[in-house]
Design a protein around this motif. Structure first.
Motif, PDB file in Angstrom:
ATOM      1  N   ARG A  10       0.865  -1.182   0.000  1.00 34.35           N
ATOM      2  CA  ARG A  10       0.000   0.000   0.000  1.00 34.35           C
ATOM      3  C   ARG A  10       0.902   1.232   0.000  1.00 34.35           C
ATOM      4  N   ARG A  37       0.244   1.624 -10.223  1.00 32.85           N
ATOM      5  CA  ARG A  37      -1.005   0.969  -9.824  1.00 32.85           C
ATOM      6  C   ARG A  37      -1.043  -0.496 -10.251  1.00 32.85           C
ATOM      7  N   ASP A  41      -0.849  -1.008  -4.467  1.00 28.66           N
ATOM      8  CA  ASP A  41      -2.119  -0.363  -4.130  1.00 28.66           C
ATOM      9  C   ASP A  41      -1.801   1.100  -3.841  1.00 28.66           C
ATOM     10  N   HIS A  43      -2.396   5.236  -3.588  1.00 25.64           N
ATOM     11  CA  HIS A  43      -3.252   6.407  -3.421  1.00 25.64           C
ATOM     12  C   HIS A  43      -2.394   7.629  -3.728  1.00 25.64           C
ATOM     13  N   LEU A  59     -10.062   8.909 -12.646  1.00 27.04           N
ATOM     14  CA  LEU A  59      -9.811   8.544 -11.258  1.00 27.04           C
ATOM     15  C   LEU A  59     -10.914   9.089 -10.356  1.00 27.04           C
ATOM     16  N   VAL A  60     -11.122   8.408  -9.250  1.00 28.31           N
ATOM     17  CA  VAL A  60     -12.176   8.779  -8.310  1.00 28.31           C
ATOM     18  C   VAL A  60     -11.549   9.492  -7.118  1.00 28.31           C
ATOM     19  N   GLU A  61     -11.977  10.720  -6.894  1.00 32.43           N
ATOM     20  CA  GLU A  61     -11.436  11.498  -5.780  1.00 32.43           C
ATOM     21  C   GLU A  61     -11.834  10.862  -4.459  1.00 32.43           C
ATOM     22  N   GLY A  62     -10.873  10.797  -3.548  1.00 29.61           N
ATOM     23  CA  GLY A  62     -11.118  10.177  -2.259  1.00 29.61           C
ATOM     24  C   GLY A  62     -10.748   8.709  -2.251  1.00 29.61           C
ATOM     25  N   LYS A  63     -11.004   8.028  -3.342  1.00 31.24           N
ATOM     26  CA  LYS A  63     -10.649   6.606  -3.446  1.00 31.24           C
ATOM     27  C   LYS A  63      -9.283   6.424  -4.099  1.00 31.24           C
ATOM     28  N   ASP A  64      -9.089   7.034  -5.270  1.00 24.60           N
ATOM     29  CA  ASP A  64      -7.840   6.877  -6.018  1.00 24.60           C
ATOM     30  C   ASP A  64      -6.838   7.995  -5.746  1.00 24.60           C
ATOM     31  N   THR A  66      -6.188  12.175  -3.779  1.00 25.02           N
ATOM     32  CA  THR A  66      -6.598  13.305  -2.953  1.00 25.02           C
ATOM     33  C   THR A  66      -5.908  14.552  -3.475  1.00 25.02           C
TER      34      THR A  66
END
Length: 445
Positions: A10, A37, A41, A43, A59-64, A66
């Motif tokens: 991670r 990626r 894992d 971020h 990409l998804v903000e908060g998940k992928d 910040t």
């Protein structure tokens, strides 16, 4: 790679500059973070100015990722930097000096946002990808180290000394601070970051040489630029029996387009060579006038600025990338040419000199202006006799990129660094080029 818990590591990837729609450092930050990626894992933590482009990339903000809003400090200082650099594209050292003031606030906000998660063991590795400049410290390194999480710094690159014969170009680039650049080694926090890093990825041998001896055993050499085969997926197919050359870059003094025109003038006038110059900048008018005065407008075309995605279309029509830049940190355009099967002809100095070997291109020693012009002219004369003979060199150049410089390859290289930091007792320090093509010292063709 698997961690001791049988899962990918991670990674909190800090890339203040990471943008899929820009070039240079932001594209490096984005490309490496994305490639990672596939092996970890990840971020991504980046600056808010990149947010919209990253969302458009899916990409998804908060998940992928910040986005950290550090604009309260960054905006006024960047405005000051633009005034101090005295012209667009100039004063790179001044820009980095201002960034050294801006960046610590960004990392302060990163720790405020992610410090509790790092302390709680939510990440196996924290990796600062950008800034690339070795002059910009990482205050977060000590904090990460204190909680027992490996901190990876880099790739770091930059600060290549100006060649002694090109002080006029240095002044034209408004590089006044470059005369005292080495003072950064005494800035507070510089050695602290190096001390607390578990690994220091260096993008050039020069940058590696500037790391203090006490930390050399942490350094891993991995040039920072890479190739996305989705962006550069053509194969060069120049037609005809005339040598076709291309230059790609900003039209500024240190890129050397004026030396290129001087070196090619005889061949352009006689129709033995064509030259496409892709790029724009303050020297455009002078270069057009130079070509006219030398009577070599025929066969020479200025394309000015074109979108980065279209560069490969023009470049792939060429036999050679003719690139006499005398101070290039990374040399991404050299890799792009090699990926297409276009043979680079470069000055053997800094980034390009490390990327190109005698099996994959031609290197001219970094001497005076007259010596560089003469060296390029000699190579052009030889290659113009039989451009088709470049095919085997082009194939070797492309193979070198495929082996070492695709972003997928670089992700695996960084993965090896993570593995080393997570269990140094069991893993040897990575030596990426040990098994194959190390950079080779230059010889004239």
């Amino acid at each position: 790679m698997q961690t001791s818990r049988n899962r990918p590591p991670r990674v909190l990837a800090i890339a203040e500059a990471a943008n899929p729609e820009w070039v240079s450092v932001p594209l490096v930050g984005w490309s490496l973070a994305q490639a990672l990626r596939d092996v970890a894992d990840v971020h991504l933590v980046t600056q808010v100015r990149n947010r919209d482009a990253i969302l458009r990339a899916g990409l998804v903000e908060g998940k992928d990722f910040t986005a950290i809003d550090s604009e309260a400090v960054a905006r006024p200082l960047w405005a000051l930097a633009e005034k101090l650099r005295m012209g667009e594209g100039k004063g790179w050292t001044t820009l980095q000096a201002i960034n050294a003031l801006i960046y610590p606030w960004f990392e302060h906000l990163v720790w405020k946002e992610f410090g509790p998660a790092i302390k709680a063991g939510a990440f196996d590795v924290v990796h600062r990808i950008t800034p690339l400049s070795p002059t910009i410290s990482s205050p977060i390194a000590r904090k990460v180290h204190r909680v027992g999480v490996p901190f990876v710094l880099g790739p770091l690159n930059g600060g290549v000394p100006w060649p002694k014969h090109f002080d006029a170009e240095r002044r034209a680039e408004k590089e006044w601070l470059s005369y005292i650049r080495s003072a950064y080694k005494h800035l507070p926090g510089r050695n602290t970051a190096l001390k607390h890093a578990s690994a220091i990825v260096v993008g050039s041998h020069h940058t590696q040489s500037e790391i203090p001896k006490a930390y050399q055993d942490k350094t891993v050499y991995i040039p920072e630029n890479g190739i996305d085969p989705g962006r550069f997926n053509k194969i060069a197919k120049p037609t005809g029996d005339v040598l076709k050359a291309c230059f790609v870059g900003r039209l500024v003094p240190y890129k050397g387009a004026d030396m290129l025109i001087a070196a090619a003038a005889d061949l352009l006038r006689s129709g033995r060579m064509t030259l496409d110059i892709i790029g724009d900048g303050p020297m455009l008018g002078d270069l057009i006038a130079q070509a006219k005065s030398l009577g070599c407008e025929t066969g020479l075309k200025f394309h000015k600025w074109i979108d980065h995605s279209e560069v490969q279309t023009l470049l792939s029509k060429s036999h050679i990338l003719s690139f006499p830049s005398i101070r290039e940190f990374g040399g991404g355009v050299v890799l792009e040419a090699m990926a297409l099967g276009v043979v680079p002809v470069i000055v053997d100095y800094a980034g390009p000199g490390e990327l190109v070997t005698t099996q994959t291109g031609f290197k001219v020693p970094c001497g005076s202006r007259d010596e560089i012009i003469a060296g390029f002219h000699t190579i052009f004369e030889r290659l113009a006799e039989n451009p088709d003979a470049l095919a085997p060199i082009a194939a070797t150049a492309k193979a070198r990129v495929d082996e070492y410089f695709l972003w997928s390859r670089k992700a695996n290289q960084i993965r090896d660094v993570y593995e080393w930091t997570l269990d140094k007792r069991q893993a040897d320090k990575p030596d990426i080029f040990a098994a194959g093509l190390r950079p080779i010292s230059a010889t004239m063709p």
